[in-house]
Design a protein around this motif. Structure first.
Motif, short mmCIF file in Angstrom:
data_model
loop_
_atom_site.label_atom_id
_atom_site.label_comp_id
_atom_site.label_asym_id
_atom_site.label_seq_id
_atom_site.Cartn_x
_atom_site.Cartn_y
_atom_site.Cartn_z
N THR A 156 -22.93 95.20 -70.95
CA THR A 156 -23.68 93.96 -71.19
C THR A 156 -23.20 92.80 -70.33
O THR A 156 -23.47 91.65 -70.64
CB THR A 156 -23.55 93.55 -72.68
N GLU A 157 -22.48 93.10 -69.23
CA GLU A 157 -21.90 92.03 -68.42
C GLU A 157 -22.95 91.01 -67.99
O GLU A 157 -22.70 89.79 -67.99
CB GLU A 157 -21.21 92.60 -67.19
N TRP A 158 -24.13 91.47 -67.63
CA TRP A 158 -25.18 90.59 -67.12
C TRP A 158 -25.99 89.94 -68.23
O TRP A 158 -26.79 89.04 -67.99
CB TRP A 158 -26.12 91.38 -66.22
N LEU A 159 -25.76 90.39 -69.48
CA LEU A 159 -26.57 89.92 -70.60
C LEU A 159 -25.97 88.74 -71.35
O LEU A 159 -26.69 87.94 -71.94
CB LEU A 159 -26.76 91.06 -71.61
N CYS A 160 -24.65 88.65 -71.36
CA CYS A 160 -24.00 87.70 -72.25
C CYS A 160 -24.19 86.24 -71.83
O CYS A 160 -23.83 85.33 -72.59
CB CYS A 160 -22.52 88.04 -72.39
N ASP A 161 -24.75 86.00 -70.64
CA ASP A 161 -25.14 84.64 -70.27
C ASP A 161 -26.50 84.27 -70.85
O ASP A 161 -26.86 83.09 -70.88
CB ASP A 161 -25.20 84.51 -68.74
N VAL A 162 -27.25 85.28 -71.30
CA VAL A 162 -28.59 85.06 -71.84
C VAL A 162 -28.61 85.21 -73.36
O VAL A 162 -29.20 84.40 -74.07
CB VAL A 162 -29.60 86.04 -71.22
N LEU A 163 -27.94 86.23 -73.85
CA LEU A 163 -27.89 86.52 -75.28
C LEU A 163 -26.50 86.24 -75.83
O LEU A 163 -25.51 86.32 -75.11
CB LEU A 163 -28.24 87.99 -75.54
N LEU A 164 -26.44 85.95 -77.10
CA LEU A 164 -25.16 85.68 -77.75
C LEU A 164 -24.44 87.00 -78.01
O LEU A 164 -24.99 87.90 -78.64
CB LEU A 164 -25.38 84.93 -79.06
N CYS A 165 -23.21 87.12 -77.50
CA CYS A 165 -22.41 88.33 -77.68
C CYS A 165 -21.10 87.96 -78.36
O CYS A 165 -20.66 86.81 -78.33
CB CYS A 165 -22.10 88.98 -76.32
N ASP A 166 -20.46 88.97 -78.97
CA ASP A 166 -19.16 88.71 -79.58
C ASP A 166 -18.07 88.76 -78.51
O ASP A 166 -18.37 88.92 -77.32
CB ASP A 166 -18.88 89.69 -80.73
N GLY A 167 -16.84 88.62 -78.93
CA GLY A 167 -15.74 88.54 -77.98
C GLY A 167 -15.53 89.78 -77.15
O GLY A 167 -14.90 89.73 -76.10
N LYS A 168 -16.06 90.92 -77.59
CA LYS A 168 -15.90 92.17 -76.85
C LYS A 168 -17.13 92.52 -76.01
O LYS A 168 -17.16 93.57 -75.36
CB LYS A 168 -15.61 93.32 -77.82
N GLY A 169 -18.15 91.64 -76.05
CA GLY A 169 -19.33 91.87 -75.23
C GLY A 169 -20.47 92.57 -75.94
O GLY A 169 -21.49 92.88 -75.31
N PHE A 170 -20.35 92.82 -77.25
CA PHE A 170 -21.44 93.45 -78.00
C PHE A 170 -22.46 92.39 -78.42
O PHE A 170 -22.09 91.28 -78.82
CB PHE A 170 -20.89 94.18 -79.23
N VAL A 171 -23.75 92.74 -78.34
CA VAL A 171 -24.83 91.79 -78.61
C VAL A 171 -24.93 91.54 -80.12
O VAL A 171 -25.01 92.48 -80.92
CB VAL A 171 -26.17 92.33 -78.08
N LEU A 172 -24.94 90.27 -80.51
CA LEU A 172 -25.07 89.89 -81.91
C LEU A 172 -26.55 89.86 -82.30
O LEU A 172 -27.40 89.42 -81.53
CB LEU A 172 -24.45 88.51 -82.15
N THR A 173 -26.84 90.34 -83.50
CA THR A 173 -28.23 90.42 -83.96
C THR A 173 -28.33 90.05 -85.44
O THR A 173 -27.34 90.04 -86.17
CB THR A 173 -28.78 91.85 -83.79
N GLY A 174 -29.56 89.77 -85.87
CA GLY A 174 -29.87 89.62 -87.28
C GLY A 174 -29.05 88.58 -88.00
O GLY A 174 -28.84 87.46 -87.50
N ARG A 175 -28.54 88.92 -89.17
CA ARG A 175 -27.81 87.99 -90.02
C ARG A 175 -26.54 87.46 -89.37
O ARG A 175 -26.07 86.37 -89.71
CB ARG A 175 -27.46 88.67 -91.35
N ASP A 176 -25.98 88.22 -88.44
CA ASP A 176 -24.76 87.75 -87.75
C ASP A 176 -25.00 86.42 -87.03
O ASP A 176 -24.07 85.66 -86.81
CB ASP A 176 -24.29 88.79 -86.74
N LEU A 177 -26.26 86.15 -86.68
CA LEU A 177 -26.57 84.92 -85.93
C LEU A 177 -26.61 83.69 -86.83
O LEU A 177 -26.47 82.56 -86.35
CB LEU A 177 -27.92 85.06 -85.23
N VAL A 178 -26.82 83.89 -88.13
CA VAL A 178 -26.96 82.74 -89.03
C VAL A 178 -25.91 82.70 -90.12
O VAL A 178 -25.64 81.63 -90.69
CB VAL A 178 -28.37 82.74 -89.68
N ALA A 179 -25.28 83.84 -90.43
CA ALA A 179 -24.30 83.87 -91.53
C ALA A 179 -22.92 83.42 -91.08
O ALA A 179 -22.15 82.88 -91.88
CB ALA A 179 -24.23 85.29 -92.11
N ASP A 180 -22.58 83.65 -89.81
CA ASP A 180 -21.25 83.30 -89.31
C ASP A 180 -21.27 81.85 -88.81
O ASP A 180 -22.03 81.51 -87.90
CB ASP A 180 -20.86 84.25 -88.18
N PRO A 181 -20.43 80.98 -89.39
CA PRO A 181 -20.43 79.56 -88.97
C PRO A 181 -20.07 79.36 -87.50
O PRO A 181 -20.42 78.32 -86.91
CB PRO A 181 -19.37 78.93 -89.89
#
Length: 553
Positions: free
Chosen positions: A472-497
């Motif tokens: 996901t090296e090219w993706l994390c500038d466009v989509l929100l990723c966690d510290g290891k580069g995995f794409v965040l989805t769903g409830r993770d986008l709104v539940a985590d402060p």
């Protein structure tokens, strides 16, 4: 011309033998030669004759209860002579327990029950599936793609891996050991300095081709045919292929783009035995090929050996820029870029990668390891599957792990199979400290962490399976990723402060939706995903449900 591949049927009951022979000839005689034997001894003689004459054997179907030799025993010996041939046991109801045991012990491909009437329902579908899988890896002597190169050339390895991953039957000619290779190369007009050279079935030749050039030679599409798609799937691993199948089947104009090989990391698995509906297992390449064919049949379009380098949003559309500068427009995107193998960071590794050191390439290089020692680094299922496959060809297979046992990271069925395989040895509490060799791997240096002992061992090949990182090296500038580069989805986008304010829509994100509405993530590159083929397939199909909901807004 080469003779047709052989189907060998064995049964000591003359009436049963005649019936199965009749049914096989009715369905398969156009493409195969059917041989029959009325005992295990006669069948073994036929197998040795086929081996001597170098004739191809596609399948052996043997009755279990024969007086001189049980069917399972015959199939075990057939595997020694013809490792790639499919093996089917014909059994009565009372023998089904023995047949199921033989799936693991004798590496049986399938068993069929007597009676098989009607054959259109109870015989032909199974045999067609098995023979299609055999044909996908069968390498005819005088037709199809031919590849001339050097065994220790990284580019030669890359091309072999590409052809194998795309289930293209090809013939490999090692320029240094195959006497036919110099003659074949001379016929192309190229010199040894221009190797590797690919010769297509239609007479075209390519010297040192790129993946894209080879894809074009094979007739694989690399240009989008439509101006706008309903959904574009990026990545053709299990999750991406599932998304393509469900998207196309539900009427969405679907495009799938893959930069490397169909099947993703799962596609390199030599045998997957815990996937629902395949009791005898199948290779990752077979699974990918079946899903690919299914998606195409349902109307999905594929771009292979193409890479997406940029993604941007223009109004309600997503615009994807490809490596060749072309653009693809779509209303929704399913991101399934998958993961890549982590690199083993020891001295000498970079120089020898592709020349004795391989990442997830057990099926491609196993034949070249005949009667030699090979090493597998890693304790997960991929490592176990590779070790089992390599054990068919190599003299000894050593599994190198840092821990005490495989129990923490490998499925129980694989641990049991490895324990029953005499030429596989586990090296616990051990790490590779260095790899050595001039133009190819010659030695591995191992360190025993408990005692501190360092050993230098001769090695033909080293296969590395030490975990993966998201692509996901090219993706994390466009989509929100966690510290290891995995794409965040769903409830993770709104539940985590920590991510408060990142989601801009008036509704909550759908379960697999990324921080950009209409862009979904599935499979191993998604944060929180389970690294299993079945879960990846499930997420890919689920993503299409959410694509529908998004498009209906």
């Amino acid at each position: 011309m080469e003779k047709k591949p052989v189907l060998l049927v064995v049964d000591d009951d003359p009436q049963v033998l005649s019936a199965i022979d009749r049914d096989l000839r009715s369905e398969f005689r156009r493409d195969y030669r059917i041989l029959r034997a009325n005992s295990g001894t006669e069948a073994l003689e036929a197998l040795h004759q086929l081996k001597t004459r170098a004739e191809p054997l596609a399948l052996v179907l043997a009755d279990q209860r024969m007086p001189d030799m049980e069917g399972v025993q015959l199939l075990e010996q057939a595997r020694t002579l013809f490792p790639e041939a499919k093996r089917v046991l014909l059994t009565a109801y009372a023998d089904t327990e023995a047949a199921i045991r033989a799936i693991n012990d004798a590496r049986l491909d399938y068993y069929l029950m007597k009676p098989w009437d009607p054959p259109q329902d109870l015989l032909y579908p199974t045999l067609h599936d098995l023979l299609s899988a055999w044909q996908a890896t069968y390498k005819p002597r005088f037709s199809g793609v031919r590849l001339v190169g050097f065994q220790w050339s990284p580019l030669s390895h890359e091309l072999k891996d590409f052809l194998a991953a795309h289930m293209v039957a090809f013939q490999w000619y090692d320029f240094e050991t195959n006497p036919e290779a110099p003659v074949l190369l001379a016929s192309t007009g190229y010199s040894p300095s221009e190797l590797p050279v690919v010769l297509g079935a239609d007479g075209q030749t390519l010297a040192q081709p790129s993946r894209g050039a080879l894809a074009e030679l094979l007739g694989l599409s690399r240009k989008a045919s439509q101006e706008l798609y309903d959904v574009v799937v990026i990545g053709a691993g299990p999750s991406g292929l599932a998304a393509a199948v469900y998207g196309a089947s539900e009427g969405l104009k679907t495009l799938i783009i893959e930069r490397q090989n169909p099947g993703g990391q799962a596609g390199t698995s030599s045998r997957i035995e815990n996937y629902l509906g395949f009791p005898t297992g199948l290779s990752g390449a077979e699974l990918a090929h079946r899903a690919w064919a299914q998606a195409v049949r349902l109307g999905a379009e594929f771009l292979l050996s193409q890479e997406v380098t940029k993604l941007c949003v223009q109004d309600q559309y997503k615009v994807l820029t490809l490596a060749d500068g072309s653009e693809v427009r779509t209303r929704a995107v399913v991101m399934t870029p998958g993961v890549s193998y982590r690199q083993l960071e020891v001295p000498g590794i970079e120089h020898l990668t592709g020349a004795g050191v391989y990442y997830g390439a057990a099926r491609t290089e196993a034949r070249s390891c005949g009667d030699q020692d090979v090493y597998v680094v890693g304790g997960g299922n991929s490592a176990g599957q590779a070790a089992m496959y390599l054990a068919t060809y190599a003299r000894r297979v050593f599994i190198v792990i840092r821990g005490e046992s495989l129990a923490a990271s490998m499925s129980a069925y694989l641990i049991e199979q490895i324990g029953r395989t005499p030429n596989i040895e586990l090296l616990p509490f051990t790490e590779v400290q260095e790899v050595r060799g001039q133009d190819h791997l010659e030695e591995v240096v191992l360190r025993q962490n408990r005692t501190g002992e360092v050993q230098t061992r001769a090695a033909r090949a080293l296969f590395v399976f030490i975990g993966a990182k998201p692509s996901t090296e090219w993706l994390c500038d466009v989509l929100l990723c966690d510290g290891k580069g995995f794409v965040l989805t769903g409830r993770d986008l709104v539940a985590d402060p920590r991510y408060a304010g990142q989601w801009k829509r008036g509704r909550e994100p759908f379960a697999l939706e990324s921080s950009v509405p209409g862009i979904f993530a599935a499979g191993d590159s998604r944060a929180g995903a389970m690294a299993r083929v079945a879960s990846a397939v499930g997420e890919g199909s689920m993503a299409i449900k959410f694509v529908h909901q998004y498009l209906d807004e």
